[in-house]
Design a protein around this motif. Structure first.
Motif, short mmCIF file in Angstrom:
data_model
loop_
_atom_site.label_atom_id
_atom_site.label_comp_id
_atom_site.label_asym_id
_atom_site.label_seq_id
_atom_site.Cartn_x
_atom_site.Cartn_y
_atom_site.Cartn_z
N GLY A 18 4.47 -17.93 -5.16
CA GLY A 18 3.98 -19.77 -4.83
C GLY A 18 4.83 -19.83 -4.22
N ALA A 19 5.66 -20.16 -5.71
CA ALA A 19 6.72 -21.44 -5.27
C ALA A 19 8.28 -20.99 -4.77
N VAL A 20 8.31 -19.80 -4.81
CA VAL A 20 9.74 -18.98 -3.75
C VAL A 20 8.77 -19.73 -2.21
N GLY A 21 7.42 -19.05 -2.38
CA GLY A 21 6.83 -19.03 -0.74
C GLY A 21 7.58 -20.01 0.11
N ALA A 22 7.03 -20.76 -0.70
CA ALA A 22 6.81 -22.61 -0.20
C ALA A 22 8.51 -22.69 -0.20
N LEU A 23 8.55 -22.66 -1.09
CA LEU A 23 10.48 -22.77 -0.73
C LEU A 23 11.30 -22.23 0.29
N ALA A 24 10.94 -21.56 1.10
CA ALA A 24 11.37 -20.10 2.07
C ALA A 24 10.91 -21.45 3.19
N VAL A 48 2.60 -15.53 12.00
CA VAL A 48 2.98 -14.32 12.24
C VAL A 48 3.64 -13.19 11.62
N ALA A 49 4.92 -13.92 11.02
CA ALA A 49 5.57 -12.90 9.92
C ALA A 49 4.82 -12.46 8.69
N GLY A 50 3.90 -13.58 8.19
CA GLY A 50 3.98 -13.63 7.06
C GLY A 50 2.68 -12.38 7.32
N SER A 51 1.46 -12.80 7.93
CA SER A 51 0.58 -11.64 8.37
C SER A 51 1.20 -10.23 8.22
N PHE A 52 1.82 -10.18 9.45
CA PHE A 52 2.80 -8.91 9.53
C PHE A 52 3.03 -8.77 8.02
N VAL A 53 3.45 -8.81 7.40
CA VAL A 53 4.69 -8.50 5.56
C VAL A 53 2.86 -8.03 4.85
N VAL A 77 4.24 -14.70 -3.00
CA VAL A 77 5.37 -15.66 -2.19
C VAL A 77 4.48 -15.31 -0.50
N LEU A 78 4.10 -14.94 -0.20
CA LEU A 78 3.49 -14.44 1.40
C LEU A 78 2.50 -15.82 1.39
N GLY A 79 1.45 -15.72 0.51
CA GLY A 79 0.82 -16.59 0.50
C GLY A 79 1.04 -18.01 -0.02
N GLY A 80 2.17 -18.95 -0.65
CA GLY A 80 3.38 -19.99 -0.61
C GLY A 80 3.96 -19.99 1.11
N PHE A 81 4.20 -18.81 1.29
CA PHE A 81 5.28 -18.82 2.39
C PHE A 81 4.14 -19.48 3.62
#
Length: 140
Positions: A18-24, A48-53, A77-81
């Motif tokens: 989550g931290a990695v995704g939020a930082l991205a 959109v990109a996060g939903s796809f991945v 990652v994707l939850g934070g992104f």
């Protein structure tokens, strides 16, 4: 640890991811800031990109083989992104600036584009991959 509570390593994988995704996300919104009166393309693209991945994860064997990778990438990652809070804040800001049509387009367009992204990603995984993902715990 109480019954039903996730193992500490699972919690850590989600937290670190989550931290990695939020930082991205923070980095992208800093690199590509939106004009307060314009369409919020950066958050739109992130969601959109996060939903796809996220929808593509069942097709990746490496994800299905490891619970830590699954939770680290999915809700981590994707939850934070991806971000519902920034999505709603961008819409609120557009409404505050009298951009009602843009806000409506943004709200409906993001939802539609995310659903299309999920449908496209779903076609990249086979039924057997999706079944294996569910059998292995899926996104519990």
């Amino acid at each position: 640890m109480t019954a039903g509570a996730p193992a500490p390593r699972i919690v850590a994988a989600v937290a670190v991811g989550g931290a990695v995704g939020a930082l991205a996300r923070w980095g992208l919104t800093g690199a590509f800031p939106n004009d307060v009166d314009g369409f919020p393309w950066t958050i739109f693209a992130i969601n959109v990109a996060g939903s796809f991945v996220l929808a593509l994860l069942p097709a990746l064997a490496v994800v299905r083989r490891s619970r830590l990778v699954t939770v680290g990438l999915g809700p981590g990652v994707l939850g934070g992104f991806t971000t519902l809070s920034a999505y709603s804040e961008e819409a609120r800001a557009l409404l505050d600036h009298g951009r009602t049509a843009t806000a409506g387009l943004y709200l409906v367009g993001t939802l539609a584009a995310c659903l299309v992204a999920v449908a496209v990603a779903d076609h990249w995984s086979s039924a057997s991959q999706r079944e294996a993902f569910e059998a292995e715990g899926g996104d519990e």
